[in-house]
Write a protein that holds these residues in place. Sequence first.
Motif, PDB file in Angstrom:
ATOM      1  N   PRO A 188       0.809  -1.225   0.000  1.00  0.00           N
ATOM      2  CA  PRO A 188       0.000   0.000   0.000  1.00  0.00           C
ATOM      3  C   PRO A 188       0.844   1.278   0.000  1.00  0.00           C
ATOM      4  N   GLU A 189       1.953   1.274   0.740  1.00  0.00           N
ATOM      5  CA  GLU A 189       2.810   2.459   0.793  1.00  0.00           C
ATOM      6  C   GLU A 189       3.507   2.689  -0.542  1.00  0.00           C
ATOM      7  N   LYS A 191       2.301   1.881  -3.446  1.00  0.00           N
ATOM      8  CA  LYS A 191       1.268   2.425  -4.333  1.00  0.00           C
ATOM      9  C   LYS A 191       1.095   3.919  -4.094  1.00  0.00           C
ATOM     10  N   ARG A 192       1.058   4.316  -2.834  1.00  0.00           N
ATOM     11  CA  ARG A 192       0.859   5.722  -2.493  1.00  0.00           C
ATOM     12  C   ARG A 192       1.975   6.590  -3.059  1.00  0.00           C
ATOM     13  N   LYS A 193       3.181   6.028  -3.138  1.00  0.00           N
ATOM     14  CA  LYS A 193       4.327   6.800  -3.608  1.00  0.00           C
ATOM     15  C   LYS A 193       4.640   6.577  -5.085  1.00  0.00           C
ATOM     16  N   SER A 277      -1.833  -3.245  -6.967  1.00  0.00           N
ATOM     17  CA  SER A 277      -0.575  -2.507  -7.150  1.00  0.00           C
ATOM     18  C   SER A 277       0.642  -3.353  -7.488  1.00  0.00           C
TER      19      SER A 277
END
Length: 327
Positions: A188-189, A191-193, A277
């Motif tokens: 998830p992190e 994907k966020r970046k 992702s």
Amino acid sequence: MNYRNLGDTGLKISEVSFGTWAIGGSWGKVDDTEALKSLHMAMEKGVNFFDTADVYGDGHSEELLAKATKGKENQIHIATKFCRGGDIFANETYSEERVRQYCENSLKRLNRETIDLYQIHCPPTAILKDGRVFEVLDKLQEEGKIRHYGVSVETVEEGLICLQNPNVKALQIIFNIFRQKPLELLIPEAKRKGVGILVRLPLASGLLTGKFTKEHTFEKDDHRKFNENGEAFNVGETFAGLGFEKGVALADELAWIGESRQSMAAAALRWILDQPSISCVIPGFKNRQQINENLKALEEKPFNTEELQRLRTFYEEKVKNAIRGPY
């Protein structure tokens, strides 16, 4: 073939791509003629991304890729890796002089002017925390030697450290039905970046093909023989850190995933591709049959909610605490 974004690099890569550790060495006997035929078959079927490293057969897999992709350099993307040809714990290994030499050597073997994705090859956590190696990679990128850079990591912690650097554009991680921890925070992190995720060892060194029995033996030059317990490098790189007998027993309990699908391997790859992702999976191969088997994942039906929960429970109750080594 379906194509996915490699994070925000602008590269679109085949969702089933291939790693070339097996055709370079450390997976038993290698047949170069068959390896080249396999590479050509993969490209004919739409595969446009291959992962390699300077230590796979001491550069042999890079040379094979150069031969197979000659004339297709603009269509076929290659990721390679560096640092494990030296002392991975020594700061000198990550100096500008040394990294530049690693890069030039790979470019020569690949017969290319630019490396599409240059990755640090499972360095110690301390090197990633230090961060000076990223400054070296920034220079190589500015010079056009590399288009993008990333890191092949062993643990979630290392991946999260890498994500603190805005120029890291890809993480290569161990992720499969036996290794689900990255789902909790790392993926998830990333994907966020806008960071791409390359999944190595998606079949847990072959365990998730369902083809092994506990009586199976491996050739002495196969890492599944000489690194089962982490004797040569991180134990998680072999059988997901489970050990062979334990891994076979757990794989037997997963046989059901292939019963209503083309094969257990295709099902295991499909499970990964259905996770959010993921840029691509990079299973290994040694022959054309394995290329075809792995590409079956493209046609495989996804897992339903009940199946996904069953697999998560299986991981939590039977696998998670059996994995050896940090992950």
